[in-house]
Structures are given as C-alpha cells and as structure tokens.
Design a protein around this motif. Sequence first.
Motif, PDB file in Angstrom:
ATOM      1  N   GLY A   1      -3.617  -1.842   4.966  1.00  0.00           N
ATOM      2  CA  GLY A   1      -4.988  -1.321   5.299  1.00  0.00           C
ATOM      3  C   GLY A   1      -5.641  -2.041   6.501  1.00  0.00           C
ATOM      4  N   ASN A   2      -6.791  -1.697   6.776  1.00  0.00           N
ATOM      5  CA  ASN A   2      -7.515  -2.297   7.851  1.00  0.00           C
ATOM      6  C   ASN A   2      -9.002  -3.007   7.384  1.00  0.00           C
ATOM      7  OD1 ASN A   2      -9.202  -3.121  10.095  1.00  0.00           O
ATOM      8  ND2 ASN A   2      -9.074  -0.964  10.878  1.00  0.00           N
TER       9      ASN A   2
ATOM     10  N   ASP B   1     -10.727  -2.073   2.150  1.00  0.00           N
ATOM     11  CA  ASP B   1     -10.413  -1.287   3.360  1.00  0.00           C
ATOM     12  C   ASP B   1     -10.929  -0.206   3.546  1.00  0.00           C
ATOM     13  OD1 ASP B   1      -8.443  -3.662   4.247  1.00  0.00           O
ATOM     14  OD2 ASP B   1      -7.101  -2.865   2.722  1.00  0.00           O
TER      15      ASP B   1
ATOM     16  N   ASP C   1      -7.050   5.443   0.129  1.00  0.00           N
ATOM     17  CA  ASP C   1      -8.041   4.836   1.066  1.00  0.00           C
ATOM     18  C   ASP C   1      -8.828   5.796   2.052  1.00  0.00           C
ATOM     19  OD1 ASP C   1      -7.057   2.429   0.317  1.00  0.00           O
ATOM     20  OD2 ASP C   1      -5.995   1.911   2.266  1.00  0.00           O
TER      21      ASP C   1
ATOM     22  N   SER D   1      -6.766   4.704   5.189  1.00  0.00           N
ATOM     23  CA  SER D   1      -5.624   4.345   6.266  1.00  0.00           C
ATOM     24  C   SER D   1      -4.478   5.255   5.411  1.00  0.00           C
ATOM     25  CB  SER D   1      -5.276   2.785   5.687  1.00  0.00           C
ATOM     26  OG  SER D   1      -4.849   2.666   4.146  1.00  0.00           O
TER      27      SER D   1
ATOM     28  N   TRP E   1      -6.826  -5.884   5.695  1.00  0.00           N
ATOM     29  CA  TRP E   1      -6.264  -6.478   4.808  1.00  0.00           C
ATOM     30  C   TRP E   1      -4.863  -6.047   4.536  1.00  0.00           C
ATOM     31  CZ3 TRP E   1      -8.200 -10.938   3.681  1.00  0.00           C
ATOM     32  CH2 TRP E   1      -9.698 -11.028   3.866  1.00  0.00           C
TER      33      TRP E   1
END
Length: 576
Positions: free
Chosen positions: A398-399, A376, A349, A379, A401
């Motif tokens: 993640g950010n 995302d 990520d 992360s 999801w």
Amino acid sequence: MDDLIRITFKRAAIACAVVSITAVAVLAYVYFSGTTANIKDSAAIASLRQKLENYPANKTLVERFREVDLQERARFFTKTELLDTGMHICLGFLILALLCFRVYVLLSDKMPEVKKGSAVGYDSVGRHGKDLSLYSSTVTAVVVLFFLVLFSFMGLGRLPWQTKDVVKENTGAKVDLSKEWTGFRGSGGQGISSGVMSSMNWTASPRPTAKNPDDSIFAWKTDLPVKAYSSPIVFEDSIFITGSGEKKLKVLSYSASKGSLNWSSTVMVKTKIEDVEVMLEENGGAGYSSPTPVTDGEYVYAYFATNELVCFDFNGKQKWLKSLGKPENMYGLSSSPVLYEDKIILQVDESGEGKSRIYGVNKKTGEIVWETKRPDGASWGTPIVIDHKGRKELITTGNPWVIAYAPETGKELWKVDCLAGEVSTSAVYDCEKIFVMDVGSQTTVYALTPGDSGDVTKTNIVWKHEEESQAINAPVAVNSKLIIAMKDLVVCHDTASGKILWSHKLEDDFWASPVAASDLVYIPSQKGKVYVFDLDGKAVNTIEIGEKLSASMAFSDSRMYIRSDKRLFCISGESK
C-alpha cells in the motif's frame, strides 16, 4: 364429548390428506433431481475414471477419485433414505386419512350435526364451539405429529426407541491445491506453475500471426457473456471466472477440457451496482469484477467492487454472501481474496483516512474472524502468504507501507515505509526476499528482508532500483531472477543484487502479470500477444491471440488458459 370426537376425526382426515399430498410432491422432486439412480452413471465419477485411465500413476488423482466416490455414495444413500422415508409418510398418512374420514362418516350418521336455526341444541353448541375447536385442533396436531415421527423412523428401518449404529468413514484424503491454479497467480499467488505441466514442452513451432490466424493452436475457445479484468482459476476440470453485465455480477464455470459452459450464476447482492461508483474498464478503471476468485476445491469464493464476498458451491448455488459496507475507491476495488486454512483473507484499501481494513473471514459461514485497521489509503494489490523460517506472514502492499500480518489473527508483525503513488502491484517472494513495486511516472523496485518486528524501514531494505518505465502488474521471481513487464519494456534483475541481467524493448503495454512455467516466462499484452522468453532472456515465441489481454493467465496440467476482453482460450502443450 361426542362432538369433540367427530370434529377431531374430520380435521385429522383433512390434515393427513394434506401431509400425504405434500409427501408426494417432495418425493417427485427428490426422485427427478440430484444424484443419479446408479452411482456408476455419475458424471463426476465417469470424468475422474477417464482421467485415471490417462494418468494411472497420479496419486492425487487416485485420492480424489476415492473422495468423490465416497461423496457420490453418501449422496446416493441419503437420497435412498429420503425416498424410503417419504414413501412411508405418504402411504401411512393416506391410510390414516381414509380411516379418519370413515370414522367421521360413521359418527355423523349416528349423531347428526346441529344446524343453525334448530330449536334444540344449537345454543349449547354455540356456547361450547370455541372450546371444542381448540380441543379438536390440539388433539389433531398431536396425533399427526406422532404418526409423522413414527412413519419417518419406519422409513429409516427402525422405530424411535431403537438405535442405529452410524459409522463415519474418514479417508484422510486431502486435495493438493499446490498443483491446481486455485487463485490469483496460482495457488501460492506467485505466478509460478508447478505439477505435471511444469515438465511439458511449450516451445512449439512458430505460431500464426494476427494476419494469418490458425485456430489449430487452440484446444478450444469460447465467447464470454461478461466483461472483467479478473483472471480465470482452474480446479481439475472446472474453470471459474467472474464478470459483470446488465447491472448484474456473475460467477461462471466452464469445462477445462471442452470449454463448454457448466453454469452461470447471478450474485444475489445486498448492494446495487448502480449505488457503487467505480471507473469502468472502458474508461481505464478496474470495473466491478476485477478481483480474481479463489477455490478450496469444494467452494468458489468471489469478491466484487461492491465490497461483497460471496461463496458458491461447484453446482453454482450461492451459499452465503458477506457485505463489508459501501466502498470508497476511485478506480474500484481489485484486490483478490486469498485462501489461508479455514479463512478467506481480504485486503480492502479505501480512500480517506482510517477506512482501510484487512479481514479474515470464516470460509464456511462468511462471518468475520478478525479485522485489522490499515494505515494506507486506496491501493489495488493482492496480499500473499509466505512461510519465512517457519513463520507464516501475510504480506500486503500500500501507500506508503509494506506490512506483514499474522494470517491467523491479523496482528501486525512488521512494516517498511517505501512505496509511493498508486500501488496496484502485489508482492512476490523467493524464499529469501520479498520484492515490491510502486507506480509513479517510473516504477521503483524494492527488495526486502522479511521477519523481525515493528518498523524495519532502516534495516530491511536490501536494494532498490528505479526502472525506465512504469509497471502496474506484479513481477515474477524464479531461479534467482526477478522479471518485470512494463510499458514498452521487459527487464530481468538478479534477485541478490538488483543488477539488470537482460532487458527487451517492445512496443507494447502489459497489464497482466507474467507467469513462469518450465523455465519459460509468459507475458500477455494489451496488443493481444503472449511473449515467451526463457530465463536467460532469449525470445522463444510470440503467441498471437489478436484480442486485448488484461487478465493474468492460468496453467493446469499441460494447458494454458487465456482470458481476453471478449473470449476464453485454451492452448494445449500436449503433442498432437
């Protein structure tokens, strides 16, 4: 024609001599390296035999002994064949060289060479010299190749036109990785120890303090030449760690029983460290070697912040390296590789829209089997593979999801929109629910139901709870309890309802993830302590290490392995 024969024998003599000398050099190398002259002298066999004497009823150990014994025998007989073949090549070409040279001398006596400047014959030789050289070289090459094949087969005990029956023996033995600590937070990625160690008693008498140290609590300890946040992994008598230093990335192996260094190998990278900007450990970043390696019992797979995945064998030899491009991640990549069947799974990520990916990589070749884009941003969590009602699901955080993929193909299965902030924690699973956390000024914990398909945000969040503090590590779920270590706080939730069952306020911080073993929970801290609680919240022990602990612990058999920012420690649970 006479000149052609004479020149051919001269060149054949030289070529045969060169082949014979080369064979001698190869023979010397093969003889003095690799497998021992006697299988009984094998260090691997001796080590396993000693273990069998201590644990004669361990079926996994018995199967492993048989497997290693077959491997050592295969290496021994392969080496024997190489030596026999090399000996035949060496002696055969030596005899050929002498014979060819002798014929050349005899022909030269009968047919003196025509020298430059001679009145007779030189112009004729000059006109046909190139043709003679070509014909001679061709004949020499064919002859040398023929005898090379002939002598090779003679060394194998047969001629080229004869066949040899080859019997391949398959024992069917399979190493049980579930009883080893083969990756980040153990073989299942859950931070739960199993196997022989789980029945041992770890509640020893009160441990020494930092002011009154007592090294007798350590089975051994050793200084580390590298620094990193990556955790140690253990397979049988080998510990593997990664680290960086002097602008180099390294993979190291230590003896699990003695703490001695087996080998230290520098990664032959494609991307220079100085070309990848990451925040170093001393500045609060992940550094270059935060991901924990993983092993399948035969090879070690390590991933670094340069976005490169590398494979080493158990002797420290690099087998392959896969570069996934220059990364963009402000703190540095820290998601650890995960082993699934014949693939290594990597969650990469990155900062910037559309740059995040998750990969399935062939563990034998390093080639990408599948690749899936992720929605995302940057992360730092490590994915886990779960078996939910017979379906394998690869769970990622993640950010914003939480996404489940099919680990075989990388196909997205379902997703939940729930996380915020800098997501550095991994998910855990208790056979019913998945638990995930985000990182902000305060951590929020979510309990999710896996399964289904598509966006299940509105239906699959069972409960959530906003904590009083911040957690950057992963929790542990065991016996219907979810235990989280945060800054100045350790808290335990009921996994069914989210209700807080117990908590402890501590003046300490926790970067490493907790581990559950023998109905106890071990939590390493930034102040160099390992806090030990039972599952009912009773403080059982505090182990004083005295050095900053950022890496998660490893457990194997009756021992725990702890990595500080300076050293590697082993504490044994065996009675003395």
